[in-house]
Design a protein around this motif. Structure first.
Motif, PDB file in Angstrom:
ATOM      1  N   MET A  95       0.840  -1.196   0.000  1.00  0.00           N
ATOM      2  CA  MET A  95       0.000   0.000   0.000  1.00  0.00           C
ATOM      3  C   MET A  95       0.876   1.246   0.000  1.00  0.00           C
ATOM      4  N   THR A  96       0.528   2.212  -0.835  1.00  0.00           N
ATOM      5  CA  THR A  96       1.340   3.399  -1.023  1.00  0.00           C
ATOM      6  C   THR A  96       0.525   4.664  -0.752  1.00  0.00           C
ATOM      7  N   VAL A  97       1.222   5.811  -0.804  1.00  0.00           N
ATOM      8  CA  VAL A  97       0.541   7.087  -0.644  1.00  0.00           C
ATOM      9  C   VAL A  97      -0.483   7.279  -1.760  1.00  0.00           C
ATOM     10  N   GLU A  98      -0.135   6.817  -2.976  1.00  0.00           N
ATOM     11  CA  GLU A  98      -1.080   6.913  -4.100  1.00  0.00           C
ATOM     12  C   GLU A  98      -2.346   6.122  -3.798  1.00  0.00           C
ATOM     13  N   ASP A  99      -2.187   4.932  -3.189  1.00  0.00           N
ATOM     14  CA  ASP A  99      -3.362   4.140  -2.796  1.00  0.00           C
ATOM     15  C   ASP A  99      -4.217   4.915  -1.797  1.00  0.00           C
ATOM     16  N   ALA A 100      -3.548   5.592  -0.878  1.00  0.00           N
ATOM     17  CA  ALA A 100      -4.277   6.354   0.132  1.00  0.00           C
ATOM     18  C   ALA A 100      -5.086   7.477  -0.505  1.00  0.00           C
ATOM     19  N   ILE A 101      -4.488   8.167  -1.469  1.00  0.00           N
ATOM     20  CA  ILE A 101      -5.194   9.263  -2.132  1.00  0.00           C
ATOM     21  C   ILE A 101      -6.404   8.743  -2.905  1.00  0.00           C
ATOM     22  N   LEU A 102      -6.210   7.649  -3.630  1.00  0.00           N
ATOM     23  CA  LEU A 102      -7.320   7.060  -4.376  1.00  0.00           C
ATOM     24  C   LEU A 102      -8.405   6.548  -3.429  1.00  0.00           C
ATOM     25  N   ALA A 103      -7.995   5.966  -2.309  1.00  0.00           N
ATOM     26  CA  ALA A 103      -8.955   5.474  -1.327  1.00  0.00           C
ATOM     27  C   ALA A 103      -9.754   6.624  -0.735  1.00  0.00           C
ATOM     28  N   PHE A 159      -8.933  -0.922  -1.568  1.00  0.00           N
ATOM     29  CA  PHE A 159      -7.574  -0.415  -1.427  1.00  0.00           C
ATOM     30  C   PHE A 159      -6.779  -0.956  -0.236  1.00  0.00           C
ATOM     31  N   LEU A 160      -7.415  -1.654   0.677  1.00  0.00           N
ATOM     32  CA  LEU A 160      -6.680  -2.225   1.801  1.00  0.00           C
ATOM     33  C   LEU A 160      -6.176  -3.614   1.445  1.00  0.00           C
ATOM     34  N   ASP A 161      -5.004  -3.962   1.934  1.00  0.00           N
ATOM     35  CA  ASP A 161      -4.415  -5.284   1.717  1.00  0.00           C
ATOM     36  C   ASP A 161      -4.745  -6.164   2.921  1.00  0.00           C
ATOM     37  N   PHE A 162      -5.581  -7.175   2.694  1.00  0.00           N
ATOM     38  CA  PHE A 162      -6.040  -8.025   3.786  1.00  0.00           C
ATOM     39  C   PHE A 162      -5.207  -9.300   3.949  1.00  0.00           C
ATOM     40  N   LEU A 173      -1.711  -8.527   9.248  1.00  0.00           N
ATOM     41  CA  LEU A 173      -2.334  -7.215   9.140  1.00  0.00           C
ATOM     42  C   LEU A 173      -3.763  -7.339   8.637  1.00  0.00           C
ATOM     43  N   GLY A 174      -3.994  -8.308   7.773  1.00  0.00           N
ATOM     44  CA  GLY A 174      -5.334  -8.535   7.255  1.00  0.00           C
ATOM     45  C   GLY A 174      -6.306  -8.895   8.355  1.00  0.00           C
ATOM     46  N   ASP A 175      -5.861  -9.694   9.310  1.00  0.00           N
ATOM     47  CA  ASP A 175      -6.733 -10.050  10.431  1.00  0.00           C
ATOM     48  C   ASP A 175      -7.140  -8.805  11.219  1.00  0.00           C
ATOM     49  N   ARG A 176      -6.180  -7.919  11.441  1.00  0.00           N
ATOM     50  CA  ARG A 176      -6.485  -6.708  12.204  1.00  0.00           C
ATOM     51  C   ARG A 176      -7.421  -5.789  11.421  1.00  0.00           C
ATOM     52  N   LEU A 177      -7.190  -5.686  10.108  1.00  0.00           N
ATOM     53  CA  LEU A 177      -8.058  -4.840   9.292  1.00  0.00           C
ATOM     54  C   LEU A 177      -9.474  -5.406   9.226  1.00  0.00           C
ATOM     55  N   HIS A 178      -9.581  -6.739   9.109  1.00  0.00           N
ATOM     56  CA  HIS A 178     -10.912  -7.356   9.146  1.00  0.00           C
ATOM     57  C   HIS A 178     -11.594  -7.045  10.475  1.00  0.00           C
ATOM     58  N   ILE A 234      -0.729  11.068   7.583  1.00  0.00           N
ATOM     59  CA  ILE A 234       0.633  11.541   7.360  1.00  0.00           C
ATOM     60  C   ILE A 234       1.598  10.919   8.353  1.00  0.00           C
ATOM     61  N   ILE A 235       1.219  10.908   9.624  1.00  0.00           N
ATOM     62  CA  ILE A 235       2.084  10.347  10.668  1.00  0.00           C
ATOM     63  C   ILE A 235       2.266   8.846  10.462  1.00  0.00           C
ATOM     64  N   ALA A 236       1.182   8.139  10.123  1.00  0.00           N
ATOM     65  CA  ALA A 236       1.256   6.690   9.948  1.00  0.00           C
ATOM     66  C   ALA A 236       2.195   6.312   8.809  1.00  0.00           C
ATOM     67  N   PHE A 237       2.109   7.008   7.687  1.00  0.00           N
ATOM     68  CA  PHE A 237       3.004   6.703   6.564  1.00  0.00           C
ATOM     69  C   PHE A 237       4.454   6.994   6.931  1.00  0.00           C
ATOM     70  N   ASP A 238       4.691   8.055   7.690  1.00  0.00           N
ATOM     71  CA  ASP A 238       6.060   8.353   8.098  1.00  0.00           C
ATOM     72  C   ASP A 238       6.605   7.288   9.042  1.00  0.00           C
ATOM     73  N   LEU A 239       5.719   6.681   9.832  1.00  0.00           N
ATOM     74  CA  LEU A 239       6.125   5.602  10.740  1.00  0.00           C
ATOM     75  C   LEU A 239       6.098   4.240  10.049  1.00  0.00           C
ATOM     76  N   GLN A 240       5.904   4.242   8.728  1.00  0.00           N
ATOM     77  CA  GLN A 240       5.873   3.022   7.916  1.00  0.00           C
ATOM     78  C   GLN A 240       4.730   2.086   8.326  1.00  0.00           C
ATOM     79  N   ARG A 241       3.630   2.678   8.749  1.00  0.00           N
ATOM     80  CA  ARG A 241       2.414   1.928   9.040  1.00  0.00           C
ATOM     81  C   ARG A 241       1.421   2.215   7.912  1.00  0.00           C
ATOM     82  N   ASP A 242       1.758   1.679   6.742  1.00  0.00           N
ATOM     83  CA  ASP A 242       1.003   2.032   5.543  1.00  0.00           C
ATOM     84  C   ASP A 242      -0.469   1.630   5.626  1.00  0.00           C
ATOM     85  N   HIS A 243      -0.750   0.484   6.229  1.00  0.00           N
ATOM     86  CA  HIS A 243      -2.149   0.037   6.313  1.00  0.00           C
ATOM     87  C   HIS A 243      -2.978   1.024   7.135  1.00  0.00           C
TER      88      HIS A 243
END
Length: 398
Positions: free
Chosen positions: A1-9, A66-69, A73-78, A177-186
């Motif tokens: 998951m990328t910043v572009e994914d976040a914008i589209l989402a 747009f989320l990767d399950f 990480l998928g379990d947590r997102l579900h 913004i903070i999450a992406f900087d901390l490499q928590r893309d999901h």
């Protein structure tokens, strides 16, 4: 998951929420989920609720796209999305049937327990100069308590057109913004989805609102923001991880804290609505709903910007050493945010109230000061109308 994914989402969630809100308004009118005038709100009543269902649809659609399950990480997102469904349904029932506060609290606890059981849990916190503090088995119940607290903070702040949706959108953008900087893309993508859903609903909720999110929406946004904070910052090893959500959500937290303390002081039920919220105070000194909400947006932006700066400005090497120049910059930013907060809490509520009261009523300064002192003690400001004159508020002729 990328910043572009976040914008589209974000865009996808915005479109779904904007299109779905009129549909949920029709559903609300059909089932009788229509707003009734309440002490904590400034609306006249008659506006359809259940806007939270439109935001839920936006979150689910954008999340599935747009989320990767995959993986853990998928379990947590579900778990987060499942908890979102649960709290939205509990809130919808409350909007329609006005559930007892104890029942609502049980519903909030149940909804918060779903993502926590899936792994959305804070097991330790890293404090500056103290290091990591391990919560052990207490991590799960503490996380549930935290998520329930955020839900109620957002819920209690939802008393004026566009306030909760706008503040939550700003907070979600900062968390992304903070999450992406901390490499928590999901978490960054989920935050962007939350932001888009809130903004899409805001199209219909900004004053004059044609739809309200109801408890369905405020609890949903609270749960999502709480989960984003946990996944995107709090459960990381960042030294200021716990500070980020507290600063970003400072406006609703301060509002709720002030209101709860007032209710405790005067021995009123915590869950009972009143007119002590920030938006009531702004209204009492003559602010329109739009001006009130824009000032609170600006305050939230200042605090959210400061939280983001804490992450990006290189004032420390995270090892106890501070760069004098950048530390001075952060101190300056902190003072500016503090000054803005003092301006809003003190000048707008107290000084402007005093000046307005003297100008519109023509009363003596001593009488006005006594009135302001009484208002400060009780927290209840008498609303001022444009037609108030030197002899006091006019009364309608018989």
């Amino acid at each position: 998951m990328t910043v572009e994914d976040a914008i589209l989402a974000l865009v996808a969630a915005f479109v779904v929420a904007a299109l779905a809100t009129p549909l949920t308004s029709r559903l609300a009118r059909a089932v009788g989920a229509v707003d009734r005038p309440r002490d904590r709100g400034l609306a006249a009543g008659g506006t359809p609720l259940l806007g939270g269902l439109a935001m839920l649809a936006a979150v689910l659609v954008a999340g599935l796209l747009f989320l990767d399950f995959g993986g853990i990480l998928g379990d947590r997102l579900h778990g987060i999305l499942a908890g979102a469904v649960v709290i939205a349904l509990v809130g919808a029932l409350d909007d329609r049937f006005d559930l007892h506060p104890a029942v609502k609290l049980l519903g909030q606890i149940g909804a918060a327990s779903v993502p926590v059981a899936a792994g959305v849990e804070v097991t330790n916190i890293t404090f500056p100069f103290l290091g990591a503090v391990d919560f052990g088995s207490a991590g799960a119940p503490l996380t549930v308590v935290g998520l329930v607290a955020v839900m109620n903070v957002v819920n209690l702040s939802d008393g004026i057109d566009g306030l909760a949706a706008g503040v939550c959108a700003i907070a979600a953008a900062a968390f992304a913004i903070i999450a992406f900087d901390l490499q928590r893309d999901h978490a960054g993508v989920l935050a962007a989805i939350t932001c888009g859903a809130a903004l899409g609903f805001l199209v219909h909720n900004f004053h004059p609102a044609s739809a309200f999110m109801g408890d369905c929406g405020s609890n949903l946004l609270g749960l999502l923001l709480g989960c984003v904070a946990v996944e995107g910052a709090v459960k990381t090893q960042a030294i200021l991880a716990l500070l980020f959500p507290l600063v970003v959500l400072a406006v609703p937290f301060l509002d709720t804290t002030f209101v709860v303390l007032k209710r405790l002081k005067y021995r009123r039920p915590i869950y009972a609505a009143d007119t002590n919220h920030f938006h009531h105070r702004f209204s009492a000194i003559g602010f329109s709903q739009r001006r009130t909400v824009l000032y609170l947006y600006a305050w939230t932006v200042c605090l959210a910007g400061f939280a983001v700066a804490l992450r990006f400005v290189p004032y420390s090497d995270n090892g106890g050493s501070f760069d004098p120049g950048w530390t001075a910059v952060m101190a300056g930013l902190g003072l500016l945010v503090l000054a803005a907060s003092v301006y809003l809490v003190y000048t707008l509520e107290i000084l402007k109230f005093r000046v307005t009261l003297r100008r519109r009523t023509g009363r003596a300064a001593a009488d006005v000061d006594a009135e302001v002192a009484r208002a400060m003690e009780t927290g209840e400001f008498q609303a001022l109308r444009a037609d108030d004159g030197p002899s006091g508020p006019r009364t309608p002729s018989a």
